[in-house]
Scaffold this motif. Structure first.
Motif: not given
Length: 193
Positions: A48-49, A74-75, A79-81
């Motif tokens: 989740p970063g 993203r929440t 930016d998430a891939v």
């Protein structure tokens, strides 16, 4: 991420609540090893970063193999891939830093992951890897616990990881030692292999 994607996908909603925050000072020390200014960073296996959220950088992207983790990132406004660490969907030489925080032991094959990180680094860029030392008492306990719950985790001692970084074309530097250790790999001579 071996066979660990499913559990992480299911664990995504609780991850931020149960996992300790990444130490920004350690991450910044790893990024300081770069031979260039770090503006674009890719957090590989970033969930989740958790790590990259601790850094004030102009461009932060999380890449994870678990769909639930990319949704969680993203929440948090990142930016998430969705992607595979051993086949990064990123242009060669396009990022200043790659982070792999508390996740390399879930990825495989590790040499492919490290080579991919080296490939996407811009000249003078840095790969920052935070891992757990299986040679310490607490590290052995973590290895046993991960295998007990069914993870396919493979842990490396700091010297072994530094050697693998060097084979990937990166100049390794130990940033932090201990149960949790950090090794940075800088693109040699301004160019990654």
């Amino acid at each position: 991420m071996h066979g660990d994607i499913g559990p992480f996908d299911r664990f995504a909603p609780l991850y931020d609540l149960l996992m300790p925050r990444a130490r920004a000072s350690t991450l910044r020390a790893g990024l300081a090893c770069a031979d260039r200014e770090v503006e674009r960073a890719l957090d590989v296996g970033g969930g989740p970063g958790r790590a990259i959220r601790r850094l004030a950088l102009p461009e932060r992207v999380v890449l994870d193999a678990a769909p639930g983790m990319t949704r969680r990132a993203r929440t948090h406004g990142l930016d998430a891939v969705l992607g595979d660490a051993s086949q990064l969907p990123v242009r060669s030489g396009s990022v200043d830093a790659v982070l792999v925080v508390d996740a390399l032991h879930h990825m495989g094959p590790v040499d492919d992951v490290l080579s991919e990180a080296a490939r996407v680094l811009a000249p003078g860029g840095v790969l920052v890897v935070r891992e757990f030392d299986p040679g310490t008492l607490r590290g052995r306990g973590l290895v046993a616990a991960e295998h007990l719950v069914g993870f396919d985790s493979v842990f490396y001692r700091p010297a072994a990881l530094a050697e693998r970084l060097q084979r990937a074309g990166l100049a390794p530097r130990t940033v932090e030692s201990g149960v949790g250790y950090t090794v940075a790999g800088v693109a040699e001579n301004g160019e990654a292999k």
